[in-house]
Design an enzyme around this catalytic site. Structure first.
Site, PDB file in Angstrom:
ATOM      1  N   CYS A 149      50.981  36.459  95.166  1.00 44.91           N
ATOM      2  CA  CYS A 149      51.862  37.195  94.252  1.00 44.91           C
ATOM      3  C   CYS A 149      51.302  38.590  93.977  1.00 44.91           C
ATOM      4  O   CYS A 149      50.149  38.718  93.568  1.00 44.91           O
ATOM      5  CB  CYS A 149      51.998  36.417  92.943  1.00 44.91           C
ATOM      6  SG  CYS A 149      52.899  37.307  91.668  1.00 44.91           S
ATOM      7  N   CYS A 183      50.330  38.732  90.011  1.00 50.34           N
ATOM      8  CA  CYS A 183      49.187  38.043  89.394  1.00 50.34           C
ATOM      9  C   CYS A 183      48.185  37.487  90.395  1.00 50.34           C
ATOM     10  O   CYS A 183      47.130  36.990  89.999  1.00 50.34           O
ATOM     11  CB  CYS A 183      49.686  36.915  88.485  1.00 50.34           C
ATOM     12  SG  CYS A 183      50.217  35.438  89.401  1.00 50.34           S
ATOM     13  N   CYS A 223      56.681  33.064  92.379  1.00 45.83           N
ATOM     14  CA  CYS A 223      55.297  32.749  92.072  1.00 45.83           C
ATOM     15  C   CYS A 223      55.279  31.588  91.090  1.00 45.83           C
ATOM     16  O   CYS A 223      55.877  31.668  90.016  1.00 45.83           O
ATOM     17  CB  CYS A 223      54.597  33.962  91.460  1.00 45.83           C
ATOM     18  SG  CYS A 223      52.943  33.569  90.847  1.00 45.83           S
ATOM     19  N   CYS A 253      53.143  32.989  87.574  1.00 47.49           N
ATOM     20  CA  CYS A 253      53.577  33.970  86.556  1.00 47.49           C
ATOM     21  C   CYS A 253      55.096  34.090  86.462  1.00 47.49           C
ATOM     22  O   CYS A 253      55.616  34.819  85.624  1.00 47.49           O
ATOM     23  CB  CYS A 253      52.965  35.349  86.820  1.00 47.49           C
ATOM     24  SG  CYS A 253      53.723  36.237  88.203  1.00 47.49           S
ATOM     25  N   ASP A 295      42.136  51.265 114.709  1.00 47.09           N
ATOM     26  CA  ASP A 295      41.729  49.861 114.586  1.00 47.09           C
ATOM     27  C   ASP A 295      42.770  48.979 115.279  1.00 47.09           C
ATOM     28  O   ASP A 295      43.928  48.943 114.872  1.00 47.09           O
ATOM     29  CB  ASP A 295      41.645  49.541 113.082  1.00 47.09           C
ATOM     30  CG  ASP A 295      41.233  48.103 112.799  1.00 47.09           C
ATOM     31  OD1 ASP A 295      41.296  47.271 113.727  1.00 47.09           O
ATOM     32  OD2 ASP A 295      40.869  47.821 111.648  1.00 47.09           O
TER      33      ASP A 295
END
Length: 412
Positions: free
Chosen positions: A201, A204, A217, A220, A338
């Site tokens: 999430c 949170c 989520c 939360c 990368d």
């Protein structure tokens, strides 16, 4: 729409003229379009030039990791139903390139601007957009663009209290979290094929639950908002529940999703979905993407895929086996140096295709394909790969600078 009919000060006019001259010199020297260097010179002479150029325009900003160049084109086509449009159609999407694009649009009513994700907050501050379209956030250019959560945080702060209408993808939790700080959001159910950047999430850090197409989520209560626009098969559903057919020359589900978001943006400016979607049919290719070109008496279809989410969408577009596939990967600064993202791509989806590998980082890609149990041949260049490929149309998938190399080689 603020300001008088000519918002440009003498200094701004000088900056525009100088920028155009430098851009023309760059083109004449064969160094590309010149839009970035021209914009840099213009902004040096007048740091407020972007804001001045934007102040008499209705501005739309488009930002995302994937699909922003195409969506910018689709929105621009749709808005031409309502007036002249200026746009950075070639994808120069940082402040210098955007400034160059706006400097070329003296008669425009609308500006439809693609913005690099890192620069969205700053460009929004300068251009006071009427509408901002947010499509998705996923890992890309790991050495430059920072982690997706940080980009979402940056967007969230930049959009807090914004007067703009934000058209945002309800299916991407990172986008929803970023857009939720804005008081005026139109949610679009555009779908999300790549989910690996949104398992926790953003609010949170709890674990996201993903039953079916929904998400929330469990800790939360942060959850998918109810969309007012939606992609449903080959149709866009508008807020009244009417279904409008999508007719595109561009392939794939991802482009239908881009069309759904574009129709929602066009409606903000009073262009009805039917008109917007009909106009989008005009777009055949976007900066060479999806073009079918003739090379060495063969048909090659050029496809851009620059990160795991893009490769996943692209694999769903290609013709079935045994269609030959050429893969090209570079790792220059514009790609991100990368290449660890190659390990996030599911190359088993290419099983049954004859695969030919080229590009600066062909050996990195070869190792990845070896682990994915694919049979492939490493080639020196495009010419050799095409000569070795069995008959039939060839699908060519490349990341950003590799794609530009290919276009130069095939004369596209």
């Amino acid at each position: 729409m603020a300001g008088n009919s000519d918002p440009l000060t003498p200094r701004a006019k000088l900056a525009v003229t100088a920028g155009k001259a430098v851009a023309a010199a760059s083109r004449a020297a064969g160094r590309g379009s010149g839009s970035v260097i021209g914009g840099r010179v213009a902004l040096k002479l007048d740091p407020d030039l972007l804001a001045r150029l934007a102040q008499n325009l209705d501005v739309v900003l488009v930002s995302a990791t994937n699909g922003k160049t195409t969506t910018t084109r689709l929105i621009a086509e749709a808005l031409r139903a309502a007036g002249p449009v200026v746009s950075n159609a070639l994808g120069a999407n940082m402040p210098a390139g955007i400034t160059s694009a706006l400097a070329g649009g003296s008669d425009a009513k609308f500006a439809v601007i693609e913005v690099d994700e890192k620069y969205l907050a700053g460009v929004a501050r300068d251009t006071d957009p009427k509408c901002i379209a947010l499509l998705n956030l996923s890992r890309d250019q790991l050495d430059r663009a920072a982690e997706t959560r940080m980009l979402a945080e940056n967007w969230r702060e930049g959009l807090a209290g914004s007067k703009s209408v934000v058209v945002a993808n309800a299916d991407d939790p990172l986008v929803v979290w970023a857009a939720s700080s804005s008081p005026n959001v139109i949610w679009v159910a555009a779908g999300q094929m790549w989910k690996d950047d949104a398992w926790s999430c953003p609010s949170c850090g709890g674990v996201m639950q993903r039953p079916g197409d929904d998400w929330y989520c469990g800790e939360c209560g942060f959850r998918r908002p109810t969309p007012s626009w939606a992609l449903s098969g080959d149709h866009v559903l508008d807020p009244h529940g009417s279904a409008w057919p999508i007719h595109l020359q561009l392939p794939g589900r991802a482009n239908k999703a881009n069309a759904a978001s574009s129709a929602a943006v066009a409606a903000v400016f009073g262009v009805p979905p039917q008109v917007a979607l009909e106009r989008m049919y005009q777009v055949q290719a976007v900066a060479g993407r999806y073009d079918v070109v003739q090379f060495q008496n063969r048909d090659l279809r050029l496809l851009l895929a620059k990160n795991p989410a893009g490769w996943l969408e692209t694999f769903s577009l290609i013709d079935p086996p045994p269609t030959p596939v050429i893969l090209s990967v570079n790792a220059r600064s514009a790609d991100g140096t990368d290449t660890s993202w190659l390990w996030d791509v599911d190359y088993t989806r290419l099983t049954g295709h004859p695969i030919f590998v080229i590009g600066d980082r062909k050996l990195d890609l070869a190792v990845r394909l070896e682990v994915a149990n694919q049979s492939f041949q490493v080639c020196e260049n495009l010419d050799q790969a095409v000569q070795l490929a069995p008959p039939g149309r060839i699908e060519v998938i490349a990341n950003y600078t590799a794609f530009q190399d290919l276009r130069r080689r095939v004369g596209n």
